[in-house]
Design a protein around this motif. Structure first.
Motif, short mmCIF file in Angstrom:
data_model
loop_
_atom_site.label_atom_id
_atom_site.label_comp_id
_atom_site.label_asym_id
_atom_site.label_seq_id
_atom_site.Cartn_x
_atom_site.Cartn_y
_atom_site.Cartn_z
N GLY A 186 43.54 86.41 28.45
CA GLY A 186 44.06 86.55 29.81
C GLY A 186 45.16 87.58 29.90
N PHE A 187 46.06 87.59 28.92
CA PHE A 187 47.14 88.58 28.90
C PHE A 187 46.59 89.99 28.77
CE2 PHE A 187 49.94 91.17 26.13
CZ PHE A 187 50.95 91.40 27.03
N LEU A 188 45.68 90.18 27.84
CA LEU A 188 45.08 91.51 27.65
C LEU A 188 44.32 91.95 28.90
CD1 LEU A 188 43.75 91.13 23.98
CD2 LEU A 188 45.79 92.38 24.76
N LEU A 189 43.67 91.00 29.55
CA LEU A 189 42.94 91.31 30.79
C LEU A 189 43.89 91.82 31.87
CD1 LEU A 189 40.32 91.27 32.44
CD2 LEU A 189 40.81 88.88 33.01
N ILE A 190 45.04 91.15 32.01
CA ILE A 190 46.02 91.57 33.01
C ILE A 190 46.53 92.98 32.71
CG2 ILE A 190 48.35 91.13 33.92
CD1 ILE A 190 47.80 88.14 33.58
N VAL A 191 46.86 93.23 31.45
CA VAL A 191 47.36 94.55 31.06
C VAL A 191 46.33 95.63 31.37
CG1 VAL A 191 48.09 96.00 29.12
CG2 VAL A 191 48.88 93.63 29.28
N ILE A 192 45.07 95.38 30.99
CA ILE A 192 44.01 96.37 31.19
C ILE A 192 43.75 96.60 32.67
CG2 ILE A 192 41.54 96.81 30.87
CD1 ILE A 192 41.81 95.25 28.18
N LEU A 193 43.66 95.52 33.45
CA LEU A 193 43.41 95.65 34.89
C LEU A 193 44.53 96.40 35.58
CD1 LEU A 193 41.94 92.14 35.81
CD2 LEU A 193 40.70 94.30 35.58
N ASN A 194 45.77 96.11 35.16
CA ASN A 194 46.91 96.81 35.75
C ASN A 194 46.87 98.30 35.41
OD1 ASN A 194 49.70 96.54 37.09
ND2 ASN A 194 50.18 97.58 35.19
N LYS A 195 46.49 98.62 34.18
CA LYS A 195 46.39 100.02 33.77
C LYS A 195 45.32 100.75 34.58
CE LYS A 195 47.15 103.67 31.27
NZ LYS A 195 48.43 104.43 31.43
N LEU A 196 44.28 100.01 34.97
CA LEU A 196 43.19 100.58 35.77
C LEU A 196 43.50 100.52 37.26
CD1 LEU A 196 40.13 99.06 33.85
CD2 LEU A 196 41.04 101.39 33.68
N ASN A 197 44.75 100.11 37.60
CA ASN A 197 45.21 100.04 38.99
C ASN A 197 44.38 99.08 39.84
OD1 ASN A 197 47.31 102.00 38.67
ND2 ASN A 197 45.74 103.60 38.70
N ALA A 257 45.98 92.13 39.70
CA ALA A 257 45.67 91.97 38.28
C ALA A 257 46.19 90.65 37.72
CB ALA A 257 46.25 93.14 37.49
N VAL A 258 47.41 90.28 38.09
CA VAL A 258 48.00 89.05 37.56
C VAL A 258 47.24 87.83 38.07
CG1 VAL A 258 50.07 87.61 37.49
CG2 VAL A 258 50.27 90.09 37.33
N LEU A 259 46.94 87.81 39.37
CA LEU A 259 46.21 86.68 39.95
C LEU A 259 44.81 86.57 39.34
CD1 LEU A 259 46.05 84.41 42.01
CD2 LEU A 259 45.35 86.09 43.72
N ILE A 260 44.14 87.71 39.17
CA ILE A 260 42.81 87.72 38.56
C ILE A 260 42.89 87.17 37.13
CG2 ILE A 260 40.94 89.20 37.71
CD1 ILE A 260 41.51 91.05 40.09
N GLY A 261 43.94 87.54 36.42
CA GLY A 261 44.12 87.07 35.05
C GLY A 261 44.27 85.56 34.97
#
Length: 462
Positions: free
Chosen positions: A188-199, A203-207
């Motif tokens: 979940g943490f890695l997902l948030i970081v990646i989604l945020n990097k992809l704008n 991202a946090v809610l999705i994570g």
């Protein structure tokens, strides 16, 4: 009609002025709520040791909503409030089962102390005492507080996911990677970081939601094993669409002024303890969240800070009347700030969700701590860069105080302790290095309060 609602939001919260919009604010409000919704399960669990758990749940949801609404409309800040963690444990175990052990209905005395604390804070807000504390704290210490809170938030997330666990030899150790909680939280943490990097917006809610869904799948296939005795509960919501406020009859307005009057010194001691922790926890939280949101002015001060603290004080008073421990500003508000929350519309959204939780509590309570952990770890990561603002080459007092604030918050599991060590270090070093004139009255007053607090702590161990 929708256009009219949007116009009302703009008028109330001045969204354009703050460089935000309705969608961003509402999404941020959802994120903040999901990051702190655990309190709806944790608070009844803790206070349920000394009072009616159902009543505590209702009191927690209602007082959180009321206090957050006040923050939204009166202060117009993206800060949510609820029953403070740490203070609820102090309420149940230190006061009711400790100082008042053997007293019949000890929780009534504790609620009375919380009520008095709230009233005192309301008076202090009118005199802008807590606002003056923020103005008087040196900038280096403010940045240290922000950084320390970031580490503290991340540590809470690591614990909630079981990534950081208690170790008898080293105090803290690495969790079991055979458990879905640890693995899914990291994903979940890695997902948030990646989604945020992809704008990707939200991202946090999705994570949070993605981690929960993965947990549901893990339960279905048998990897996540429910064990109620071990505190591992089902992630599948048990829907209940009814609502009853009858549970409040066991907690609302259950005060004991008679005991307070006949045990005045003991009562004052209890009130002071609540007052102390809430005062500096809130100051630290507000500084940290406001700094991350870019709400501090060029001098490092927070405009309308008196309104923020009044919302906090009224929330505590209302919470005591309904039947819960001290209500305070939540550091998890940073999760919404990271999603772009900048105004009271974020807080208003969070408050609405607290109201809805009365109807849909099974859904909100089904989201486990390991699903919100990625958000907390991520928020902690984003608050950490404040360490770069600390002047490493400047005055020794500034650097030492910031350092103590940074390390003491996570290592003693208390925002208030971090501020205490930071302030004591700053004033003491200034005092003995010939820079007494640089110590302002607020720092002197805060210093004395913390010294008295240390004396009180020392007596507890004698």
């Amino acid at each position: 009609m929708l256009k009219g609602v949007l116009l009302v939001f703009e008028k109330l919260f001045k969204l354009k002025e703050h460089g935000t919009n309705e969608k961003t604010e509402i999404l941020a409000g959802f994120t903040t709520f999901l990051a702190m919704a655990y309190i709806l399960a944790v608070n009844p669990s803790i206070l349920g040791n000394v009072m009616d758990a159902n009543g505590v749940f209702l009191a927690t949801a209602l007082s959180s909503a009321i206090a957050t609404f006040i923050m939204a409309f009166y202060a117009n800040y993206p800060i949510a409030l609820s029953a403070g963690m740490g203070l609820n444990a102090y309420f149940a175990f230190s006061v009711c089962l400790g100082d008042l052990a053997g007293e019949e209905n000890a929780f009534r005395v504790a609620l009375t102390a919380v009520l008095v604390e709230g009233i005192i804070f309301i008076l202090m807000s009118f005199f802008k005492f807590r606002e003056q504390i923020i103005v008087g704290i040196p900038n280096n210490l403010k940045y240290g507080i922000t950084t320390g809170i970031g580490l503290f938030i991340a540590f809470i997330g690591l614990q909630g996911a079981g990534i950081a666990v208690t170790d008898s030899s080293t105090l803290v150790g690495l969790g079991d990677f055979n458990t879905p909680q640890v693995v899914l939280a990291i994903i979940g943490f890695l997902l948030i970081v990646i989604l945020n990097k992809l704008n990707v917006k939200g991202a946090v809610l999705i994570g949070i939601i993605a981690t929960w869904i993965l947990g549901l799948l893990s339960e279905v296939v048998g990897w996540y094993i429910v064990d109620v005795d071990a505190g591992v509960y089902s992630l599948i919501p048990k829907f209940s669409w009814g609502i009853s406020l009858k549970g409040l009859s066991a907690t609302a307005f259950k005060f004991d002024f008679a005991w307070a009057g006949s045990h005045i010194l003991s009562f004052i001691s209890i009130v002071f303890s609540f007052l102390f922790v809430d005062l500096f926890d809130t100051v630290g939280t507000v500084i940290g969240v406001a700094d991350k949101a870019g709400l501090l002015d060029e001098k490092g001060n927070l405009p309308k800070a008196d309104r923020v603290f009044l919302a906090d004080a009224v929330g505590t008073t209302v919470g005591a009347c309904l039947g819960t421990s001290t209500v305070s500003s939540y550091v998890e508000s940073s999760a919404g700030v990271v999603e772009g929350g900048r105004t009271g519309l974020t807080a208003f959204t969070t408050g609405i969700l607290f109201m809805l939780s009365l109807f849909l509590s099974p859904i909100f309570l089904a989201i486990p701590s390991f699903a919100t952990a990625p958000a907390l770890i991520y928020v902690g990561m984003l608050m950490f860069p404040s360490v770069k603002k600390i002047d490493m080459e400047g005055d020794a007092a500034d650097l030492a105080s910031a350092f103590m604030a940074v390390i003491m918050m996570p290592l003693t599991y208390s925002i208030a302790n971090g501020i205490m060590f930071g302030v004591i270090t700053w004033v003491t070093v200034k005092l003995f290095t010939g820079k007494v004139k640089e110590i302002n009255p607020i720092m002197w007053a805060t210093y004395v309060i913390f010294i008295l607090r240390m004396v009180a702590l020392a007596k507890d161990f004698l």
